[in-house]
Design a protein around this motif. Structure first.
Motif, PDB file in Angstrom:
ATOM      1  N   GLY A  15       7.293  -3.841   6.472  1.00  0.00           N
ATOM      2  CA  GLY A  15       6.901  -4.763   7.882  1.00  0.00           C
ATOM      3  C   GLY A  15       7.799  -5.921   7.685  1.00  0.00           C
ATOM      4  N   ASP A  16       7.400  -6.822   8.723  1.00  0.00           N
ATOM      5  CA  ASP A  16       8.371  -8.205   8.651  1.00  0.00           C
ATOM      6  C   ASP A  16       7.428  -9.533   8.541  1.00  0.00           C
ATOM      7  N   TYR A  17       8.133 -10.122   7.451  1.00  0.00           N
ATOM      8  CA  TYR A  17       7.229 -11.390   7.207  1.00  0.00           C
ATOM      9  C   TYR A  17       5.902 -11.153   6.325  1.00  0.00           C
ATOM     10  N   PRO A  18       5.976 -10.363   5.235  1.00  0.00           N
ATOM     11  CA  PRO A  18       4.816 -10.565   4.463  1.00  0.00           C
ATOM     12  C   PRO A  18       4.137 -11.741   4.124  1.00  0.00           C
ATOM     13  N   LYS A  19       3.406 -12.233   4.872  1.00  0.00           N
ATOM     14  CA  LYS A  19       2.679 -13.689   4.530  1.00  0.00           C
ATOM     15  C   LYS A  19       1.854 -13.750   3.417  1.00  0.00           C
ATOM     16  N   ASP A  20       1.133 -12.704   3.338  1.00  0.00           N
ATOM     17  CA  ASP A  20       0.326 -12.497   2.087  1.00  0.00           C
ATOM     18  C   ASP A  20       0.443 -10.954   1.616  1.00  0.00           C
ATOM     19  N   VAL A  21       0.093 -10.926   0.232  1.00  0.00           N
ATOM     20  CA  VAL A  21      -0.062  -9.785  -0.277  1.00  0.00           C
ATOM     21  C   VAL A  21      -1.116  -9.529  -1.380  1.00  0.00           C
ATOM     22  N   ALA A  22      -1.751  -8.582  -1.753  1.00  0.00           N
ATOM     23  CA  ALA A  22      -2.871  -8.586  -2.515  1.00  0.00           C
ATOM     24  C   ALA A  22      -2.964  -7.171  -3.111  1.00  0.00           C
ATOM     25  N   LEU A  23      -3.229  -7.168  -4.556  1.00  0.00           N
ATOM     26  CA  LEU A  23      -3.460  -5.943  -5.351  1.00  0.00           C
ATOM     27  C   LEU A  23      -5.166  -5.481  -5.002  1.00  0.00           C
ATOM     28  N   PHE A  24      -5.240  -4.182  -4.760  1.00  0.00           N
ATOM     29  CA  PHE A  24      -6.797  -4.090  -4.719  1.00  0.00           C
ATOM     30  C   PHE A  24      -7.292  -4.051  -6.173  1.00  0.00           C
ATOM     31  N   PRO A  25      -8.674  -4.189  -6.161  1.00  0.00           N
ATOM     32  CA  PRO A  25      -9.509  -4.361  -7.480  1.00  0.00           C
ATOM     33  C   PRO A  25      -8.935  -3.257  -8.587  1.00  0.00           C
ATOM     34  N   ASP A  26      -8.476  -2.069  -8.112  1.00  0.00           N
ATOM     35  CA  ASP A  26      -8.090  -1.225  -9.445  1.00  0.00           C
ATOM     36  C   ASP A  26      -6.724  -1.383  -9.884  1.00  0.00           C
ATOM     37  N   ASN A  27      -5.942  -2.318  -9.163  1.00  0.00           N
ATOM     38  CA  ASN A  27      -4.558  -2.663  -9.526  1.00  0.00           C
ATOM     39  C   ASN A  27      -3.584  -1.327  -9.310  1.00  0.00           C
ATOM     40  N   ARG A  28      -4.147  -0.304  -8.669  1.00  0.00           N
ATOM     41  CA  ARG A  28      -3.279   0.833  -8.206  1.00  0.00           C
ATOM     42  C   ARG A  28      -2.821   0.829  -6.868  1.00  0.00           C
ATOM     43  N   HIS A  29      -3.519   0.056  -6.162  1.00  0.00           N
ATOM     44  CA  HIS A  29      -3.064  -0.022  -4.808  1.00  0.00           C
ATOM     45  C   HIS A  29      -2.683  -1.491  -4.366  1.00  0.00           C
ATOM     46  N   LEU A  30      -2.162  -1.803  -3.259  1.00  0.00           N
ATOM     47  CA  LEU A  30      -1.478  -2.885  -2.621  1.00  0.00           C
ATOM     48  C   LEU A  30      -1.685  -2.997  -1.327  1.00  0.00           C
ATOM     49  N   VAL A  31      -1.924  -3.980  -0.525  1.00  0.00           N
ATOM     50  CA  VAL A  31      -1.757  -4.297   0.865  1.00  0.00           C
ATOM     51  C   VAL A  31      -0.859  -5.595   0.947  1.00  0.00           C
ATOM     52  N   SER A  32       0.124  -5.434   2.055  1.00  0.00           N
ATOM     53  CA  SER A  32       0.786  -6.361   2.526  1.00  0.00           C
ATOM     54  C   SER A  32       0.408  -6.892   4.060  1.00  0.00           C
ATOM     55  N   LEU A  33       0.160  -8.182   4.184  1.00  0.00           N
ATOM     56  CA  LEU A  33      -0.117  -8.545   5.583  1.00  0.00           C
ATOM     57  C   LEU A  33       1.205  -8.893   6.360  1.00  0.00           C
ATOM     58  N   ASN A  34       1.772  -8.455   7.212  1.00  0.00           N
ATOM     59  CA  ASN A  34       3.167  -8.616   7.812  1.00  0.00           C
ATOM     60  C   ASN A  34       2.893  -9.291   9.054  1.00  0.00           C
ATOM     61  N   HIS A  35       3.024 -10.602   9.054  1.00  0.00           N
ATOM     62  CA  HIS A  35       2.766 -11.466   9.987  1.00  0.00           C
ATOM     63  C   HIS A  35       3.676 -11.492  11.404  1.00  0.00           C
ATOM     64  N   GLU A  36       4.836 -10.925  11.155  1.00  0.00           N
ATOM     65  CA  GLU A  36       5.718 -10.924  12.308  1.00  0.00           C
ATOM     66  C   GLU A  36       5.480  -9.443  13.193  1.00  0.00           C
ATOM     67  N   SER A  37       5.384  -8.429  12.395  1.00  0.00           N
ATOM     68  CA  SER A  37       5.257  -7.150  12.799  1.00  0.00           C
ATOM     69  C   SER A  37       3.852  -6.951  13.099  1.00  0.00           C
ATOM     70  N   ASP A  38       2.690  -7.718  12.867  1.00  0.00           N
ATOM     71  CA  ASP A  38       1.473  -7.506  13.268  1.00  0.00           C
ATOM     72  C   ASP A  38       0.805  -6.163  12.692  1.00  0.00           C
ATOM     73  N   THR A  39       1.235  -6.101  11.592  1.00  0.00           N
ATOM     74  CA  THR A  39       0.546  -5.196  10.859  1.00  0.00           C
ATOM     75  C   THR A  39       0.160  -5.407   9.455  1.00  0.00           C
ATOM     76  N   MET A  40      -0.591  -4.497   8.594  1.00  0.00           N
ATOM     77  CA  MET A  40      -0.786  -4.323   7.487  1.00  0.00           C
ATOM     78  C   MET A  40      -0.444  -2.927   6.925  1.00  0.00           C
ATOM     79  N   THR A  41       0.281  -3.115   5.859  1.00  0.00           N
ATOM     80  CA  THR A  41       0.897  -1.875   5.222  1.00  0.00           C
ATOM     81  C   THR A  41       0.284  -1.515   3.690  1.00  0.00           C
TER      82      THR A  41
END
Length: 353
Positions: A295-321
């Motif tokens: 994605g483009d411009y990951p403005k925020d990223v966070a691990l899920f509470p299990d530390n086995r998954h992650l989400v990236s907030l991609n500000h410029e591509s309007d997506t979460m991956t």
């Protein structure tokens, strides 16, 4: 993770899209590392959200100042009130550890605003307003003050305000009765490094500052001297990017895992996420991986509470991956399709059960 249930709050800009929903609420599938949209909240340009330390209330930046919400049993939000910050739209906000005051960082006008929080979680009157002043080192984005983050030390004695325009963090003592601030120290960063976000370790002994323009995290020890004054000592500097990173990369996010064993950051331009483990005794960081986020411009990223998954907030591509994470192997594998969300800014996981 047992039968624990979580929601995720995602703040977004609303300018440029017609929905007007500045906060989106998702049910979190911990096992599969995915979200399902649950609700949408009408609010303009939610730059940032924070949750009170009592876990009862959520506060958000908006064009009109700040808004407060009661968190309901299922994680939904019920609006309580809004209050003016007597200035331009804020960038970041947080509460003190007794939830008596709300602090708002002003990027555009370099204004630090303190507001009282009432017992019912509503936002009260402004108790202090401070403008950062001065000239930065270069006549571009660093030519004047920009307050980007405000957080209390975990002993609830001092407020730290990261000024990425002036390349330093200003430390204020807080009067817990009047809500007034008094400057007591400055933590100076390297010129043109742009300190963007800061976080304290769970035990409060260590401070982590991510620097946007120089792409590194500084680690400081924190203690009080025999007069009760704050003492910050730098103990580590560690890169947020690989040696072969993209030109014009800018570090952005800074988030702990729920168990405080890991910390993650992201790099715009390079469009990557970096994960570190934290030595609980020394506070030092060890890098596990730095890999692309699709994605483009990951403005925020966070691990899920299990530390086995992650989400990236991609500000410029309007997506979460979404990704599966293996800390030991140092791998990040994309987990399913991206989700569309307009201009996402920040994310908070919240346990509802």
């Amino acid at each position: 993770m047992g039968k624990e249930q979580y929601v995720a709050y995602v703040s977004t800009y609303t300018s440029g899209n017609k929905s007007g929903f500045g906060i989106r609420i998702y049910d979190v599938d911990i096992k599969n590392g995915r979200f399902t949209e649950k609700d949408q909240v009408k609010i303009t340009n939610s730059s940032y959200v924070t949750i009170s330390h009592s876990r009862k209330y959520l506060y958000s930046i908006t064009d009109f100042g700040v808004e407060s919400y009661k968190i309901l049993a299922d994680g939904s939000l019920e609006v309580l009130n809004h209050a003016s910050i007597n200035g331009m739209r804020g960038r970041h906000l947080s509460t003190d550890y007794e939830d008596k005051f709300l602090f708002v960082a002003g990027y555009h006008d370099a204004k630090l605003t303190v507001l009282r929080i009432n017992e019912d979680g509503t936002i009260g009157e402004i108790t202090d307003e401070i403008f950062h002043k001065g000239l930065g080192s270069i006549a571009e984005r660093n030519f004047r003050p920009h307050i980007n983050c405000v957080r209390m030390t975990r002993d609830n004695k001092f407020l730290c305000a990261a000024d990425l325009g002036m390349d330093h963090v200003v430390v204020y003592g807080l009067n817990h009765l009047s809500g007034k601030l008094k400057q007591v120290d400055i933590i100076r960063s390297e010129q043109e490094s742009a300190p963007r976000h800061l976080k304290f370790s769970k035990d409060g002994r260590f401070l982590y500052i991510v620097h946007e323009l120089k792409n590194y995290i500084d680690v400081y020890s924190y203690e009080l001297d025999n007069r009760g004054n704050p003492v910050f000592e730098k103990i580590q500097t560690i890169e947020t990017v690989n040696d072969y990173h993209a030109v014009g990369s800018a570090a952005s996010a800074l988030n702990f895992s729920e168990d405080y064993q890991y910390i993650c950051s992201s790099n715009a331009g390079d469009n990557s996420v970096v994960l570190y483990s934290i030595d609980q005794e020394s506070g030092m960081l060890t890098k596990h991986l730095c890999l692309p986020v699709s994605g483009d411009y990951p403005k925020d990223v966070a691990l899920f509470p299990d530390n086995r998954h992650l989400v990236s907030l991609n500000h410029e591509s309007d997506t979460m991956t979404f990704f599966n994470v293996d800390m030991e192997q140092g791998t990040l594998v994309m987990n399913g399709r991206e989700m569309k969300v307009d201009q996402p800014n920040c994310i908070i996981f919240y346990r509802v059960k």
